[in-house]
Design a protein around this motif. Structure first.
Motif, short mmCIF file in Angstrom:
data_model
loop_
_atom_site.label_atom_id
_atom_site.label_comp_id
_atom_site.label_asym_id
_atom_site.label_seq_id
_atom_site.Cartn_x
_atom_site.Cartn_y
_atom_site.Cartn_z
N ARG A 1 3.24 -4.80 -1.13
CA ARG A 1 3.95 -5.22 0.07
C ARG A 1 3.23 -4.64 1.28
N GLN B 1 3.51 -9.64 7.78
CA GLN B 1 4.32 -9.16 6.67
C GLN B 1 4.20 -10.09 5.46
N GLY B 2 4.00 -9.48 4.32
CA GLY B 2 3.89 -10.28 3.11
C GLY B 2 3.35 -9.47 1.95
N LEU B 3 2.57 -10.14 1.12
CA LEU B 3 2.01 -9.53 -0.07
C LEU B 3 0.49 -9.59 -0.06
N THR C 1 4.68 -14.05 -8.90
CA THR C 1 4.49 -13.29 -7.67
C THR C 1 5.43 -13.80 -6.57
N PHE D 1 11.45 -7.34 -1.24
CA PHE D 1 11.67 -7.11 0.19
C PHE D 1 13.13 -6.76 0.41
N SER E 1 12.74 -12.25 -1.89
CA SER E 1 11.37 -12.62 -2.27
C SER E 1 10.55 -12.90 -1.01
N ILE E 2 9.27 -13.12 -1.19
CA ILE E 2 8.38 -13.43 -0.06
C ILE E 2 8.83 -14.71 0.63
N GLN E 3 9.38 -15.64 -0.14
CA GLN E 3 9.86 -16.89 0.42
C GLN E 3 11.09 -16.65 1.30
N GLY F 1 7.34 -14.60 4.37
CA GLY F 1 6.14 -13.75 4.35
C GLY F 1 4.87 -14.54 4.07
N GLU F 2 3.77 -13.86 4.19
CA GLU F 2 2.45 -14.45 3.96
C GLU F 2 1.80 -13.76 2.77
N MET F 3 0.86 -14.45 2.16
CA MET F 3 0.16 -13.88 1.00
C MET F 3 -1.33 -14.11 1.16
#
Length: 73
Positions: A7, A25-27, A49, A55, A65-67, A71-73
């Motif tokens: 993270r 912010q993201g992974l 993933t 989060f 989750s990132i969604q 968030g960004e990856m």
């Protein structure tokens, strides 16, 4: 195929001192791929993933989750 997931509030990739990519912010995903890996390995890893609930929510629990956090990856 192996992945290390972290993270981050932000991350960037630089080559020879020149920034070529950046996320907020993201992974951050460090991905190791071998010749024997197939597309289904990648599909599984992406789904796993994207579904990680790592989060914090409004109650300060790691439940999003990132969604969920855009968030960004």
């Amino acid at each position: 195929m192996k992945a290390v997931v972290q993270r981050v509030l932000s991350a960037s990739v630089s080559i020879n001192g020149k920034q070529i990519s950046y996320i907020n912010q993201g992974l951050l995903v460090l991905l190791g791929v071998e010749k024997e890996d197939v597309a289904s390995d990648l599909d599984y890893l992406v789904a796993k993933t994207a579904g990680l609930r790592i989060f914090k929510d409004k109650d300060n629990n790691m439940n999003l989750s990132i969604q969920d956090v855009d968030g960004e990856m």
